[in-house]
Design a protein around this motif. Structure first.
Motif, PDB file in Angstrom:
ATOM      1  N   ILE A 144       0.848  -1.195   0.000  1.00  0.00           N
ATOM      2  CA  ILE A 144       0.000   0.000   0.000  1.00  0.00           C
ATOM      3  C   ILE A 144       0.879   1.238   0.000  1.00  0.00           C
ATOM      4  O   ILE A 144       1.925   1.270   0.648  1.00  0.00           O
ATOM      5  CB  ILE A 144      -0.908   0.027   1.260  1.00  0.00           C
ATOM      6  N   THR A 145       0.475   2.249  -0.738  1.00  0.00           N
ATOM      7  CA  THR A 145       1.205   3.520  -0.680  1.00  0.00           C
ATOM      8  C   THR A 145       0.703   4.337   0.504  1.00  0.00           C
ATOM      9  O   THR A 145      -0.507   4.480   0.721  1.00  0.00           O
ATOM     10  CB  THR A 145       1.053   4.327  -1.981  1.00  0.00           C
ATOM     11  N   GLY A 146       1.645   4.860   1.261  1.00  0.00           N
ATOM     12  CA  GLY A 146       1.276   5.727   2.381  1.00  0.00           C
ATOM     13  C   GLY A 146       1.272   7.181   1.993  1.00  0.00           C
ATOM     14  O   GLY A 146       1.018   8.056   2.816  1.00  0.00           O
ATOM     15  N   HIS A 147       1.541   7.433   0.706  1.00  0.00           N
ATOM     16  CA  HIS A 147       1.620   8.816   0.211  1.00  0.00           C
ATOM     17  C   HIS A 147       0.523   9.011  -0.815  1.00  0.00           C
ATOM     18  O   HIS A 147       0.539   8.409  -1.884  1.00  0.00           O
ATOM     19  CB  HIS A 147       2.994   9.061  -0.423  1.00  0.00           C
ATOM     20  N   ARG A 148      -0.433   9.816  -0.500  1.00  0.00           N
ATOM     21  CA  ARG A 148      -1.582  10.028  -1.385  1.00  0.00           C
ATOM     22  C   ARG A 148      -1.276  11.081  -2.441  1.00  0.00           C
ATOM     23  O   ARG A 148      -0.438  11.974  -2.235  1.00  0.00           O
ATOM     24  CB  ARG A 148      -2.813  10.470  -0.582  1.00  0.00           C
ATOM     25  N   LYS A 149      -1.966  10.998  -3.551  1.00  0.00           N
ATOM     26  CA  LYS A 149      -1.832  11.983  -4.622  1.00  0.00           C
ATOM     27  C   LYS A 149      -2.235  13.360  -4.101  1.00  0.00           C
ATOM     28  O   LYS A 149      -3.173  13.495  -3.314  1.00  0.00           O
ATOM     29  CB  LYS A 149      -2.728  11.582  -5.797  1.00  0.00           C
ATOM     30  N   LYS A 150      -1.487  14.397  -4.526  1.00  0.00           N
ATOM     31  CA  LYS A 150      -1.755  15.750  -4.061  1.00  0.00           C
ATOM     32  C   LYS A 150      -3.202  16.146  -4.354  1.00  0.00           C
ATOM     33  O   LYS A 150      -3.701  15.990  -5.477  1.00  0.00           O
ATOM     34  CB  LYS A 150      -0.793  16.735  -4.740  1.00  0.00           C
ATOM     35  N   GLY A 151      -3.889  16.621  -3.315  1.00  0.00           N
ATOM     36  CA  GLY A 151      -5.283  17.027  -3.479  1.00  0.00           C
ATOM     37  C   GLY A 151      -6.277  15.913  -3.257  1.00  0.00           C
ATOM     38  O   GLY A 151      -7.487  16.149  -3.216  1.00  0.00           O
ATOM     39  N   CYS A 152      -5.771  14.675  -3.104  1.00  0.00           N
ATOM     40  CA  CYS A 152      -6.652  13.526  -2.908  1.00  0.00           C
ATOM     41  C   CYS A 152      -6.990  13.402  -1.425  1.00  0.00           C
ATOM     42  O   CYS A 152      -6.107  13.296  -0.576  1.00  0.00           O
ATOM     43  CB  CYS A 152      -5.990  12.247  -3.408  1.00  0.00           C
ATOM     44  N   LYS A 153      -8.278  13.414  -1.081  1.00  0.00           N
ATOM     45  CA  LYS A 153      -8.711  13.323   0.314  1.00  0.00           C
ATOM     46  C   LYS A 153      -9.101  11.902   0.695  1.00  0.00           C
ATOM     47  O   LYS A 153      -9.408  11.632   1.857  1.00  0.00           O
ATOM     48  CB  LYS A 153      -9.885  14.277   0.548  1.00  0.00           C
ATOM     49  N   GLU A 154      -9.093  11.010  -0.265  1.00  0.00           N
ATOM     50  CA  GLU A 154      -9.478   9.618   0.012  1.00  0.00           C
ATOM     51  C   GLU A 154      -8.442   8.967   0.929  1.00  0.00           C
ATOM     52  O   GLU A 154      -7.240   9.032   0.679  1.00  0.00           O
ATOM     53  CB  GLU A 154      -9.559   8.850  -1.314  1.00  0.00           C
ATOM     54  N   SER A 155      -8.885   8.361   2.000  1.00  0.00           N
ATOM     55  CA  SER A 155      -7.975   7.729   2.953  1.00  0.00           C
ATOM     56  C   SER A 155      -7.838   6.243   2.654  1.00  0.00           C
ATOM     57  O   SER A 155      -8.592   5.673   1.858  1.00  0.00           O
ATOM     58  CB  SER A 155      -8.493   7.930   4.384  1.00  0.00           C
ATOM     59  N   ILE A 156      -6.862   5.616   3.308  1.00  0.00           N
ATOM     60  CA  ILE A 156      -6.663   4.174   3.149  1.00  0.00           C
ATOM     61  C   ILE A 156      -7.864   3.454   3.744  1.00  0.00           C
ATOM     62  O   ILE A 156      -8.362   3.810   4.815  1.00  0.00           O
ATOM     63  CB  ILE A 156      -5.367   3.748   3.863  1.00  0.00           C
ATOM     64  N   ASP A 157      -8.333   2.414   3.064  1.00  0.00           N
ATOM     65  CA  ASP A 157      -9.472   1.625   3.539  1.00  0.00           C
ATOM     66  C   ASP A 157      -8.976   0.612   4.573  1.00  0.00           C
ATOM     67  O   ASP A 157      -8.728  -0.550   4.267  1.00  0.00           O
ATOM     68  CB  ASP A 157     -10.147   0.924   2.360  1.00  0.00           C
ATOM     69  N   TYR A 158      -8.830   1.072   5.812  1.00  0.00           N
ATOM     70  CA  TYR A 158      -8.259   0.222   6.861  1.00  0.00           C
ATOM     71  C   TYR A 158      -9.162  -0.962   7.185  1.00  0.00           C
ATOM     72  O   TYR A 158      -8.672  -2.057   7.494  1.00  0.00           O
ATOM     73  CB  TYR A 158      -8.000   1.053   8.123  1.00  0.00           C
ATOM     74  N   LYS A 159     -10.487  -0.768   7.118  1.00  0.00           N
ATOM     75  CA  LYS A 159     -11.395  -1.869   7.451  1.00  0.00           C
ATOM     76  C   LYS A 159     -11.209  -3.046   6.501  1.00  0.00           C
ATOM     77  O   LYS A 159     -11.218  -4.208   6.916  1.00  0.00           O
ATOM     78  CB  LYS A 159     -12.842  -1.372   7.427  1.00  0.00           C
ATOM     79  N   SER A 160     -11.021  -2.759   5.223  1.00  0.00           N
ATOM     80  CA  SER A 160     -10.810  -3.845   4.251  1.00  0.00           C
ATOM     81  C   SER A 160      -9.484  -4.556   4.503  1.00  0.00           C
ATOM     82  O   SER A 160      -9.382  -5.781   4.347  1.00  0.00           O
ATOM     83  CB  SER A 160     -10.835  -3.282   2.826  1.00  0.00           C
ATOM     84  N   LEU A 161      -8.454  -3.795   4.894  1.00  0.00           N
ATOM     85  CA  LEU A 161      -7.150  -4.410   5.181  1.00  0.00           C
ATOM     86  C   LEU A 161      -7.232  -5.311   6.407  1.00  0.00           C
ATOM     87  O   LEU A 161      -6.692  -6.419   6.415  1.00  0.00           O
ATOM     88  CB  LEU A 161      -6.096  -3.322   5.397  1.00  0.00           C
ATOM     89  N   VAL A 162      -7.925  -4.841   7.438  1.00  0.00           N
ATOM     90  CA  VAL A 162      -8.066  -5.649   8.657  1.00  0.00           C
ATOM     91  C   VAL A 162      -8.887  -6.898   8.382  1.00  0.00           C
ATOM     92  O   VAL A 162      -8.610  -7.976   8.935  1.00  0.00           O
ATOM     93  CB  VAL A 162      -8.708  -4.805   9.780  1.00  0.00           C
ATOM     94  N   ALA A 163      -9.878  -6.790   7.514  1.00  0.00           N
ATOM     95  CA  ALA A 163     -10.744  -7.929   7.190  1.00  0.00           C
ATOM     96  C   ALA A 163      -9.994  -9.061   6.481  1.00  0.00           C
ATOM     97  O   ALA A 163     -10.490 -10.186   6.400  1.00  0.00           O
ATOM     98  CB  ALA A 163     -11.912  -7.455   6.324  1.00  0.00           C
TER      99      ALA A 163
END
Length: 497
Positions: A144-163
């Motif tokens: 997973i990239t921990g660096h989001r595209k500039k201007g992108c407010k979408e966060s990492i989907d942690y619930k899907s990763l934990v699942a």
């Protein structure tokens, strides 16, 4: 004008030994190299001296050149008909924005190739003793990239990763977001005792690792001032790090050695140091070239049979002498009356490759020792030919000039100094010198550093004297051999542990 071509080359995580064979071959043929800061110094030193070098920066949070401009640079250089290498840390297609760099090339019909690289997502954990997959701990790997595209407010989907359950998560470019990543996984339901690691500057001599759990990792990383470049690994496999640790256990693990050597010479010293675990950076501050239209050498060759002794203090002089002999169409059998002397094993080997047995080599491999040996053996009527570099102090020729030996010194090659554009010397580095000329080369190349902080390992007293002149911290090998030089490096490392 025909359009050039672009190669997107993955440079791997930093260790030059992890650059692919194809990547190295393409790089050595490059006319233009566009590189970023994640490429290791050892790999940057492989760039041909004739190539145009364009540094586009790109550290986390510090992009010297914006991506759009990088795309334009690749296009502009290719349109000039150049062989362009875009040298990128890791793999160009794994969060390396390689796809974006191809789009503009495709629009203009520029041919290109992709040379995959070893990704840090797998290699850096491996150097930290962490297998990203293990049948007893996980059945999947997610990057997973921990660096989001500039201007992108979408966060990492942690619930899907934990699942996903028992899996390994690798976050690239996520050091600055470490707290948010750990908190996000915990809030999404992952056990806060889940093993986790942050790995800094992986595969280099300065690599560091912190093995903890999701709850404690951010604080421990902050206490240790962990920075970039780094990756985050989450999963039970992190618990294997101590058991499988290997990189730091190597004899020279954690040591960075700068080897000063002319670019046109293969270094057995570098190979041996690397095999012992050192991070080796080849600093080529010089290259040698034969003196053009060397009438003095040609005149000597016309009467070469009159010389009783021919003395060589370097393998460079050997190659130039025999090449010139061939070019002048002089039969090697005209050397029947000559005795050959070499300063040391490497020079002797170069002579013997030409089918000539060496008559004398001193027990101690110094120019002074060679000169003293010849002084004792040469008769007054014996002509002695010494082949030396141009405008460079020769210990061999200088000593013989003070004796009664009938000596003629002929310059056969010149040393050309290069500017250093890639290598930064760190205070903890060990710098090796195999001759006084490599010291001078280093000083000419590294113009803006404090030489008093340089830890120098020298092959002999003359070399040490030159290094001491510039105020370097001196260590002298017990013998004038590569193996003895390496022993000195090992001793320094033991003292500093």
């Amino acid at each position: 004008m025909m359009a050039g071509k672009v190669w997107l080359v993955g440079a791997g995580p930093s260790d030059p030994g992890l650059l692919t064979i194809k990547g190295k071959a393409v790089l050595e043929q490059a006319e233009v190299v566009v590189y970023d800061q994640l490429v290791g110094d050892g790999i940057l030193c492989m760039i041909p001296k004739s190539a145009k070098k364009i540094n586009v920066g790109k550290y986390a949070g510090n992009h010297t050149v914006v991506q759009e401009r990088i795309n334009e640079i690749l296009l502009e250089e290719a349109l000039e008909g150049k062989r362009v290498v875009r040298l990128k840390g890791g793999d160009p297609f794994l969060f390396g924005r390689g796809g974006e760099e191809l789009e503009l090339l495709c629009e203009h019909g520029i041919p290109y190739e992709i040379v995959p690289g070893i990704t840090s997502a797998i290699s850096v954990p491996a150097y930290a003793g962490i297998p990203v997959t293990h049948r007893d701990f996980t059945s999947s790997l997610h990057i997973i990239t921990g660096h989001r595209k500039k201007g992108c407010k979408e966060s990492i989907d942690y619930k899907s990763l934990v699942a996903l359950g028992d899996t390994t998560l690798v976050f690239l470019m996520g050091v600055a977001a470490l707290f948010d990543i750990c908190r996000g996984l915990i809030d999404a339901g992952m056990d806060q005792a889940t093993p986790a690691a942050i790995l800094e500057r992986g595969t280099t001599a300065k690599q560091r690792k912190i093995i903890a759990n999701l709850a404690t990792l951010p604080e421990e990383a902050n206490n240790q001032n962990i920075g970039t470049p780094g990756i985050i690994v989450v999963g039970k496999v992190c618990s294997l790090s101590q058991t499988f640790a290997w990189a730091e256990k190597r004899l020279l693990g954690g040591v960075r050695v700068v080897v000063t050597r002319p670019k046109d010479k293969v270094s057995s010293l570098a190979t041996k140091l690397y095999d012992l675990g050192a991070e080796v950076v080849m600093l080529s501050g010089t290259y040698t070239k034969p003196i053009e239209d060397n009438t003095q050498l040609i005149e000597v060759l016309d009467t070469i049979q009159d010389n009783k002794w021919i003395l060589f203090a370097s393998e460079v002089a050997v190659d130039i002498f025999f090449d010139c002999l061939w070019q002048q169409q002089i039969d090697i059998r005209s050397l029947w009356n000559c005795h050959f002397a070499a300063v040391g094993p490497t020079t002797r080997k170069a002579i013997e490759k030409r089918g000539i047995r060496v008559d004398y080599m001193p027990e101690k491999y110094y120019g002074m020792e060679l000169a003293k040996g010849i002084e004792a053996m040469a008769k007054p009527q014996d002509k002695v030919l010494v082949l030396i570099p141009k405008e460079t102090d020769s210990e061999l020729a200088n000593y013989l000039s003070t004796t009664k030996v009938n000596m003629k010194a002929v310059p056969v090659y010149e040393i050309v100094y290069e500017d250093n554009e890639q290598v930064n010397i760190e205070e903890s580095d060990i710098v090796t010198f195999t001759s006084a000329s490599t010291v001078r080369s280093f000083v000419n190349t590294m113009k803006d550093i404090d030489f008093h902080k340089v830890q120098a390992v020298c092959i002999g007293e003359l070399t040490a004297k030159e290094a001491a002149f510039y105020g370097m911290k001196i260590n002298v090998a017990k013998e004038a051999t590569i193996d003895s030089l390496i022993e000195s490096v090992i001793e320094i490392n033991k003292r500093e542990l």
